[in-house]
Design a protein around this motif. Structure first.
Motif, PDB file in Angstrom:
ATOM      1  N   MET A 233      28.744  40.257  42.129  1.00  0.00           N
ATOM      2  CA  MET A 233      29.768  39.325  42.574  1.00  0.00           C
ATOM      3  C   MET A 233      30.911  40.100  43.224  1.00  0.00           C
ATOM      4  O   MET A 233      31.322  41.145  42.726  1.00  0.00           O
ATOM      5  N   ARG A 234      31.398  39.567  44.336  1.00  0.00           N
ATOM      6  CA  ARG A 234      32.502  40.205  45.033  1.00  0.00           C
ATOM      7  C   ARG A 234      33.339  39.136  45.702  1.00  0.00           C
ATOM      8  O   ARG A 234      32.856  38.375  46.536  1.00  0.00           O
ATOM      9  N   MET A 235      34.614  39.060  45.293  1.00  0.00           N
ATOM     10  CA  MET A 235      35.515  38.063  45.857  1.00  0.00           C
ATOM     11  C   MET A 235      36.011  38.517  47.222  1.00  0.00           C
ATOM     12  O   MET A 235      36.314  39.689  47.419  1.00  0.00           O
ATOM     13  N   GLY A 236      36.105  37.584  48.169  1.00  0.00           N
ATOM     14  CA  GLY A 236      36.609  37.938  49.490  1.00  0.00           C
ATOM     15  C   GLY A 236      36.533  36.768  50.444  1.00  0.00           C
ATOM     16  O   GLY A 236      36.225  35.631  50.048  1.00  0.00           O
ATOM     17  N   ARG A 237      36.798  37.023  51.700  1.00  0.00           N
ATOM     18  CA  ARG A 237      36.850  35.979  52.713  1.00  0.00           C
ATOM     19  C   ARG A 237      35.558  35.163  52.757  1.00  0.00           C
ATOM     20  O   ARG A 237      35.598  33.932  52.856  1.00  0.00           O
ATOM     21  N   GLU A 238      34.416  35.854  52.666  1.00  0.00           N
ATOM     22  CA  GLU A 238      33.142  35.138  52.739  1.00  0.00           C
ATOM     23  C   GLU A 238      32.954  34.198  51.550  1.00  0.00           C
ATOM     24  O   GLU A 238      32.254  33.186  51.666  1.00  0.00           O
ATOM     25  N   THR A 239      33.553  34.524  50.410  1.00  0.00           N
ATOM     26  CA  THR A 239      33.496  33.613  49.265  1.00  0.00           C
ATOM     27  C   THR A 239      34.094  32.266  49.644  1.00  0.00           C
ATOM     28  O   THR A 239      33.485  31.209  49.417  1.00  0.00           O
ATOM     29  N   PHE A 240      35.276  32.276  50.238  1.00  0.00           N
ATOM     30  CA  PHE A 240      35.943  31.035  50.609  1.00  0.00           C
ATOM     31  C   PHE A 240      35.153  30.289  51.685  1.00  0.00           C
ATOM     32  O   PHE A 240      35.056  29.053  51.653  1.00  0.00           O
ATOM     33  N   GLN A 241      34.578  31.047  52.612  1.00  0.00           N
ATOM     34  CA  GLN A 241      33.763  30.416  53.659  1.00  0.00           C
ATOM     35  C   GLN A 241      32.568  29.689  53.041  1.00  0.00           C
ATOM     36  O   GLN A 241      32.276  28.550  53.409  1.00  0.00           O
ATOM     37  N   ALA A 259      36.036  34.642  38.663  1.00  0.00           N
ATOM     38  CA  ALA A 259      36.636  35.869  39.168  1.00  0.00           C
ATOM     39  C   ALA A 259      35.621  37.002  39.034  1.00  0.00           C
ATOM     40  O   ALA A 259      34.706  36.938  38.212  1.00  0.00           O
ATOM     41  N   ASP A 260      35.786  38.012  39.849  1.00  0.00           N
ATOM     42  CA  ASP A 260      34.798  39.094  39.904  1.00  0.00           C
ATOM     43  C   ASP A 260      35.198  40.304  39.055  1.00  0.00           C
ATOM     44  O   ASP A 260      34.772  41.429  39.326  1.00  0.00           O
ATOM     45  N   LEU A 261      36.000  40.073  38.013  1.00  0.00           N
ATOM     46  CA  LEU A 261      36.432  41.144  37.118  1.00  0.00           C
ATOM     47  C   LEU A 261      36.106  40.780  35.673  1.00  0.00           C
ATOM     48  O   LEU A 261      36.129  39.597  35.306  1.00  0.00           O
ATOM     49  N   ILE A 268      27.952  36.695  33.934  1.00  0.00           N
ATOM     50  CA  ILE A 268      26.991  37.388  34.797  1.00  0.00           C
ATOM     51  C   ILE A 268      27.724  37.911  36.032  1.00  0.00           C
ATOM     52  O   ILE A 268      28.183  37.136  36.870  1.00  0.00           O
ATOM     53  N   PHE A 269      27.850  39.235  36.127  1.00  0.00           N
ATOM     54  CA  PHE A 269      28.481  39.859  37.296  1.00  0.00           C
ATOM     55  C   PHE A 269      27.450  40.471  38.235  1.00  0.00           C
ATOM     56  O   PHE A 269      27.772  40.809  39.366  1.00  0.00           O
ATOM     57  N   SER A 270      26.223  40.630  37.758  1.00  0.00           N
ATOM     58  CA  SER A 270      25.229  41.397  38.509  1.00  0.00           C
ATOM     59  C   SER A 270      24.635  40.623  39.683  1.00  0.00           C
ATOM     60  O   SER A 270      23.976  41.211  40.535  1.00  0.00           O
ATOM     61  N   HIS A 271      24.841  39.284  39.723  1.00  0.00           N
ATOM     62  CA  HIS A 271      24.245  38.490  40.797  1.00  0.00           C
ATOM     63  C   HIS A 271      25.287  37.493  41.309  1.00  0.00           C
ATOM     64  O   HIS A 271      25.809  36.679  40.552  1.00  0.00           O
ATOM     65  N   ASP A 272      25.561  37.569  42.599  1.00  0.00           N
ATOM     66  CA  ASP A 272      26.572  36.719  43.231  1.00  0.00           C
ATOM     67  C   ASP A 272      26.183  35.248  43.092  1.00  0.00           C
ATOM     68  O   ASP A 272      25.097  34.839  43.522  1.00  0.00           O
ATOM     69  N   HIS A 273      27.067  34.442  42.501  1.00  0.00           N
ATOM     70  CA  HIS A 273      26.727  33.038  42.282  1.00  0.00           C
ATOM     71  C   HIS A 273      27.987  32.202  42.091  1.00  0.00           C
ATOM     72  O   HIS A 273      29.059  32.718  41.802  1.00  0.00           O
ATOM     73  N   GLN A 349      43.844  53.474  39.793  1.00  0.00           N
ATOM     74  CA  GLN A 349      42.977  52.996  40.873  1.00  0.00           C
ATOM     75  C   GLN A 349      41.973  51.919  40.415  1.00  0.00           C
ATOM     76  O   GLN A 349      41.075  51.546  41.182  1.00  0.00           O
ATOM     77  N   ILE A 350      42.108  51.442  39.199  1.00  0.00           N
ATOM     78  CA  ILE A 350      41.268  50.331  38.728  1.00  0.00           C
ATOM     79  C   ILE A 350      41.989  49.026  39.041  1.00  0.00           C
ATOM     80  O   ILE A 350      43.130  48.813  38.606  1.00  0.00           O
ATOM     81  N   SER A 351      41.333  48.156  39.801  1.00  0.00           N
ATOM     82  CA  SER A 351      41.953  46.898  40.225  1.00  0.00           C
ATOM     83  C   SER A 351      41.989  45.901  39.070  1.00  0.00           C
ATOM     84  O   SER A 351      41.026  45.774  38.311  1.00  0.00           O
ATOM     85  N   HIS A 352      43.091  45.179  38.950  1.00  0.00           N
ATOM     86  CA  HIS A 352      43.253  44.195  37.871  1.00  0.00           C
ATOM     87  C   HIS A 352      43.405  42.756  38.368  1.00  0.00           C
ATOM     88  O   HIS A 352      43.261  41.825  37.580  1.00  0.00           O
ATOM     89  N   ASN A 353      43.733  42.571  39.635  1.00  0.00           N
ATOM     90  CA  ASN A 353      44.016  41.221  40.124  1.00  0.00           C
ATOM     91  C   ASN A 353      42.816  40.615  40.848  1.00  0.00           C
ATOM     92  O   ASN A 353      42.196  41.257  41.693  1.00  0.00           O
ATOM     93  N   SER A 354      42.514  39.369  40.525  1.00  0.00           N
ATOM     94  CA  SER A 354      41.500  38.617  41.255  1.00  0.00           C
ATOM     95  C   SER A 354      41.888  37.143  41.185  1.00  0.00           C
ATOM     96  O   SER A 354      42.992  36.804  40.741  1.00  0.00           O
TER      97      SER A 354
END
Length: 496
Positions: A233-241, A259-261, A268-273, A349-354
């Motif tokens: 899973m990865r949050m981003g522009r394509e998610t909103f699209q 959220a992707d964190l 389940i984080f291993s498969h985008d859904h 360098q570990i991201s906390h916001n999503s």
């Protein structure tokens, strides 16, 4: 039990439901006989029965266990049940052809067809779902819904040992529960039966995506939509699209993403859904609060929402502008820190916001809610600063994911019996209350010194459980509802 009569009754039910054509009856019968290791069939007149298909399947799997056709384990019974129902189902290509024929007429007609098929095929575990305990509680934010989840069967110790042994063996097929290879997959120890599993083929952002309904519905028409590619899973522009493309294709459904964190995401984080369905959560009807503008995106209406968590609601008739606005806010939030309210975007360098985004369509207006999330932990809050705090863990310690964020609590099955013991304690009866419930139970006693009676105790207790869930949501909110928190929220809005 007359196994032959049982088989015939199941065939009659399948024909009556429209799953099986009369001309295919003998073919289906022979397939079922083979699964039951029966080589003969007694032509007896099957009496009409009030039993549903689920009851008949249970009886057939009971027969198979007693006849040593299968082992006497829940997973093996489920696998046999799924195989039997698979004999009644069309191939995926035919289901998709019918689905999209109906979709051209009306998208709701298409989902109604596939939803009913998923229930008739016993893929949706309707009988088990009925065991769930559901209730609701009125709050200042609307009516929160709660369910004590009892639908997933509990494995006995022998089954747990078998799973542990199986997991020690290398296996990469299917890679996970959301991979498309699950369609029609028999299942194995530690991997659920999927012989009666069917997928609808979709296209989102020019990629193959797939839709099916959750076997253990948490709400009406609870569907899962996932990528054809096994990727994280990865949050981003394509998610909103994708979310907005989905509600364009199915305007009667909402859809959202965890959220992707960790801590603030799903299981389940291993498969985008994503998850969607036809259900009106309290968040959807929550009131607008503070309106604000996004520079150069005048077509987008932006405001905050009266909700225990921190929500920005965007709406527009222009999908491109709405995607731009959502991406803009997400990118700013990813790097945003405000130490005055414990928000820090990074630790080494570990991201906390999503965010947890939720999209819907109201008539011809597209709408997306962006729920701001942060998963930072400290020594004082090892489970998460913006996670239910430890004093709430006796009710809920699991993540506040998409579903909870929207206003539906999924509570652990242990609470069924534990709350009965709390009821007894409140009524001064002999009980086995868990020690971790005692401070809470004593608070309830003090708050309702003369109101607790055999007729009121459950209503009072369930209301207090609902209030605990509300506190879970408040803990998960990054900008608290007090003056300090709302001032901090306005500071963030000012830089958008």
């Amino acid at each position: 039990m007359d196994v032959y009569a049982n088989v015939q009754q199941l065939l009659h039910k399948a024909i009556f439901s429209g799953m099986l054509c009369k001309v295919d009856e003998l073919y289906a019968r022979n397939k079922i006989l083979d699964l039951l290791a029966l080589q003969d069939f007694s032509e007896t007149e099957a009496e009409p029965t009030e039993k549903d298909m689920s009851d008949l399947l249970d009886e057939l799997t009971e027969y198979a266990a007693e006849a040593n056709v299968i082992g006497d384990f829940i997973e093996e019974r489920d696998r046999l049940s799924a195989k039997i129902m698979d004999t009644f189902l069309p191939k995926p290509s035919e289901i998709n052809r019918l689905f999209f024929e109906k979709h051209e007429q009306n998208p709701k007609r298409a989902t109604d067809y596939f939803y009913q098929l998923s229930k008739n095929s016993h893929y949706i575990q309707s009988k088990r779902i009925e065991k769930n305990i559901n209730f609701s509680v009125e709050t200042a934010y609307g009516k929160l819904a709660l369910t004590i989840n009892l639908s997933k069967p509990e494995l006995d110790p022998m089954e747990i040992a078998r799973e542990r042994e199986q997991k020690s063996l290398p296996s990469t097929y299917p890679k996970c529960l959301l991979c498309i290879e699950n369609e029609g997959y028999t299942g194995k120890v530690g991997h659920p039966a999927r012989a009666n599993h069917r997928l609808i083929r979709l296209e989102l952002t020019d990629e193959p995506w797939y839709l099916h309904y959750s076997p253990y519905l948490y709400y009406q028409e609870h569907c899962i939509v996932y990528s054809g590619e096994h990727r994280e899973m990865r949050m981003g522009r394509e998610t909103f699209q994708r979310l907005l493309e989905f509600v364009d294709q199915f305007p009667h459904y909402f859809i959202g993403s965890n959220a992707d964190l960790p801590i603030v995401g799903g299981s389940i984080f291993s498969h985008d859904h994503y998850q969607g369905g036809q259900f009106k959560f309290a968040l959807e009807t929550a009131e607008d609060e503070l309106a604000f503008e996004i520079a150069s995106l005048a077509s987008v209406k932006a405001r905050t929402v009266k909700w225990p968590m921190s929500v920005i609601r965007l709406s527009s008739r222009n999908v491109v502008d709405l995607v731009d606005a959502s991406s803009h806010i997400f990118e700013i939030w990813q790097g945003y820190s405000d130490p005055t309210v414990h928000i820090e975007a990074y630790s080494r360098q570990i991201s906390h916001n999503s965010i947890t985004p939720i999209a819907r369509k109201r008539n011809d207006v597209y709408e997306i809610d962006l729920v701001l999330r942060n998963n930072r932990t400290t020594a004082d809050f090892p489970f998460g600063i913006f996670h239910p705090h430890e004093e709430l863990h006796h009710i809920k310690k699991e993540n506040i994911g998409l579903i909870e964020t929207s206003g539906l609590a999924i509570l652990p099955p242990r609470l069924k019996q534990e709350l009965i013991e709390v009821e007894k304690y409140l009524q001064h009866e002999q009980n086995k209350i868990q020690e971790y419930h005692l401070p809470w139970a004593n608070e309830i006693k003090a708050s309702f010194p003369n109101q607790i009676t055999p007729t009121t105790v459950r209503t009072i207790l369930f209301t207090e459980v609902g209030n605990k869930f509300l506190k879970c949501l408040e803990d998960a909110g990054v900008f608290k509802r007090d003056e300090q928190g709302q001032q901090a929220f306005r500071r963030f809005l000012n830089i958008i």
